[in-house]
Design a protein around this motif. Structure first.
Motif, short mmCIF file in Angstrom:
data_model
loop_
_atom_site.label_atom_id
_atom_site.label_comp_id
_atom_site.label_asym_id
_atom_site.label_seq_id
_atom_site.Cartn_x
_atom_site.Cartn_y
_atom_site.Cartn_z
N ILE A 163 0.84 -1.20 0.00
CA ILE A 163 0.00 0.00 0.00
C ILE A 163 0.88 1.25 0.00
O ILE A 163 0.62 2.22 -0.74
CB ILE A 163 -0.95 0.00 1.23
CG1 ILE A 163 -1.98 -1.14 1.09
CG2 ILE A 163 -1.66 1.34 1.35
CD1 ILE A 163 -2.86 -1.31 2.32
N ARG A 164 1.94 1.25 0.82
CA ARG A 164 2.84 2.40 0.84
C ARG A 164 3.49 2.59 -0.53
O ARG A 164 3.65 3.71 -1.02
CB ARG A 164 3.91 2.21 1.92
CG ARG A 164 3.39 2.37 3.34
CD ARG A 164 4.54 2.54 4.32
NE ARG A 164 5.40 1.35 4.33
CZ ARG A 164 5.24 0.31 5.14
NH1 ARG A 164 4.23 0.31 6.03
NH2 ARG A 164 6.09 -0.70 5.11
N ASP A 165 3.83 1.47 -1.17
CA ASP A 165 4.50 1.54 -2.47
C ASP A 165 3.58 2.17 -3.53
O ASP A 165 4.01 3.09 -4.25
CB ASP A 165 4.91 0.13 -2.92
CG ASP A 165 5.54 0.11 -4.30
OD1 ASP A 165 6.77 0.15 -4.40
OD2 ASP A 165 4.77 0.02 -5.30
N VAL A 166 2.34 1.69 -3.61
CA VAL A 166 1.46 2.20 -4.67
C VAL A 166 1.04 3.64 -4.37
O VAL A 166 0.86 4.44 -5.29
CB VAL A 166 0.22 1.29 -4.85
CG1 VAL A 166 0.65 -0.09 -5.32
CG2 VAL A 166 -0.60 1.20 -3.58
N GLU A 167 0.89 3.99 -3.08
CA GLU A 167 0.54 5.38 -2.76
C GLU A 167 1.67 6.32 -3.18
O GLU A 167 1.42 7.40 -3.74
CB GLU A 167 0.25 5.52 -1.27
CG GLU A 167 -1.09 4.93 -0.86
CD GLU A 167 -1.35 5.08 0.63
OE1 GLU A 167 -0.36 5.23 1.39
OE2 GLU A 167 -2.54 5.04 1.03
N ALA A 168 2.91 5.89 -2.94
CA ALA A 168 4.03 6.73 -3.32
C ALA A 168 4.11 6.85 -4.84
O ALA A 168 4.37 7.94 -5.38
CB ALA A 168 5.34 6.14 -2.77
N ALA A 169 3.88 5.73 -5.52
CA ALA A 169 3.94 5.76 -6.99
C ALA A 169 2.85 6.65 -7.56
O ALA A 169 3.06 7.39 -8.53
CB ALA A 169 3.82 4.34 -7.54
N LEU A 170 1.67 6.61 -6.96
CA LEU A 170 0.56 7.42 -7.47
C LEU A 170 0.81 8.90 -7.21
O LEU A 170 0.42 9.76 -8.01
CB LEU A 170 -0.76 6.97 -6.83
CG LEU A 170 -1.26 5.57 -7.23
CD1 LEU A 170 -2.54 5.23 -6.49
CD2 LEU A 170 -1.50 5.52 -8.74
N ARG A 171 1.46 9.22 -6.08
CA ARG A 171 1.76 10.63 -5.80
C ARG A 171 2.74 11.18 -6.83
O ARG A 171 2.63 12.31 -7.27
CB ARG A 171 2.34 10.77 -4.38
CG ARG A 171 1.29 10.75 -3.29
CD ARG A 171 1.85 11.28 -1.97
NE ARG A 171 2.97 10.47 -1.50
CZ ARG A 171 2.84 9.41 -0.69
NH1 ARG A 171 1.64 9.04 -0.27
NH2 ARG A 171 3.90 8.73 -0.32
#
Length: 297
Positions: free
Chosen positions: A279-287
């Motif tokens: 979840i942290r990975d995809v949130e960072a990628a989306l930001r």
């Protein structure tokens, strides 16, 4: 010269009578042979044979070999079908008899009767014998009907099992939105070809419907992954990427990592140890993918 009156010639008259008598004897012998042949044929038949008129009256009940569960009783002779059968059965029989006579062809009928506490099924062929009578041959098809019923029940059971299997597949591949743009699919149990296909279809349709930007596939609950299942996960990742979304697989154990590593090219498959890390990975990628909307002055 005048003709001789045969009556006046006893010898000639006697010869004529003897010739006619011999002719009749030959005809009788032929009829007896034909009758004997018919009796032998009837004796070899286990079907019931009836001769009825257009009003459903029993004219003859030729004797056939035993073997049929039910045959009309001798006392039926002279009676009508409505005297011995239920009204509905008699009406149907009579209609088919008259149709056979009117159309001059064989008419088949299938019917059942409750006899001695059980339902018996029969197939009957009514064939015109004269302008006002038919011969009906009835065959017991109870076992055939029971086998067909068992087959129909088996087919229905198989269809029900397939429906239940499809429903279980749907339940075993849930798609959970955790944000407007992120969905999670937890997989539990063995991953065979059907599960992989179902997971891919569900994931692609869910991403397209929700316009999600990222998907997390969690395989913590999968006990083992073989090469075919690993290839399936890579295929899912490629399909999701074609929709423009990011996919991350979590729950990777050492044995699963070995299987994935044996594939060589993973097609951009991203893995993380835990769901929280994914979840942290995809949130960072989306930001990082969002454009900077801060106004400059």
């Amino acid at each position: 010269m005048t003709d001789v009156d045969p009556v006046a010639d006893p010898v000639a008259e006697l010869a004529r009578v003897r010739g006619r008598f011999a002719e009749l004897e030959r005809e009788v012998a032929t009829l007896r042979a034909s009758e004997a042949e018919l009796r032998a044929m009837f004796a070899a038949m286990t079907d019931a044979v009836l001769v009825l008129d257009r009003d459903g009256r029993y004219l003859r009940l030729p004797e056939t070999a035993p073997g049929m569960a039910y045959k009309p009783a001798p006392e039926f002779l002279g009676k009508r079908m409505h005297d011995v059968l239920p009204p509905g059965s008699a009406d149907a029989f009579l209609a088919d008899i008259r149709r056979a006579l009117a159309e001059r062809r064989i008419v088949n009928m299938v019917y059942s009767r409750h006899i001695a506490g059980q339902e018996l099924w029969f197939s009957a062929n009514a064939s015109p014998m004269s302008d006002d009578a038919v011969v009906v041959v009835c065959r017991d098809i109870t076992e055939q009907m029971r086998h067909e019923q068992v087959l129909r029940d088996s087919i229905r059971q198989q269809e029900l099992l397939r429906e239940q299997e499809a429903a279980l597949l749907q339940l075993s591949t849930p798609l959970i939105p955790i944000r407007d743009d992120i969905v999670v699919m937890p997989l539990v149990g063995r991953l065979d070809a059907a599960r992989i296909d179902q997971a891919q279809d569900t994931l692609l349709q869910g991403i397209a419907a929700a316009r999600a930007k990222a998907a997390i596939v969690d395989i913590t609950g999968v006990p083992a992954i073989d090469v075919a299942a690993a290839e399936g996960l890579v295929r899912i990742a490629r399909a999701v990427q074609l929709l423009g979304a990011r996919v991350v697989v979590t729950g990777i154990r050492p044995d699963v990592a070995d299987t994935l590593a044996s594939l060589g090219e993973l097609g951009g498959l991203v893995t993380r140890g835990t769901l929280q890390a994914a979840i942290r990975d995809v949130e960072a990628a989306l930001r990082q993918r969002r454009p900077d909307r801060r106004a400059t002055t």
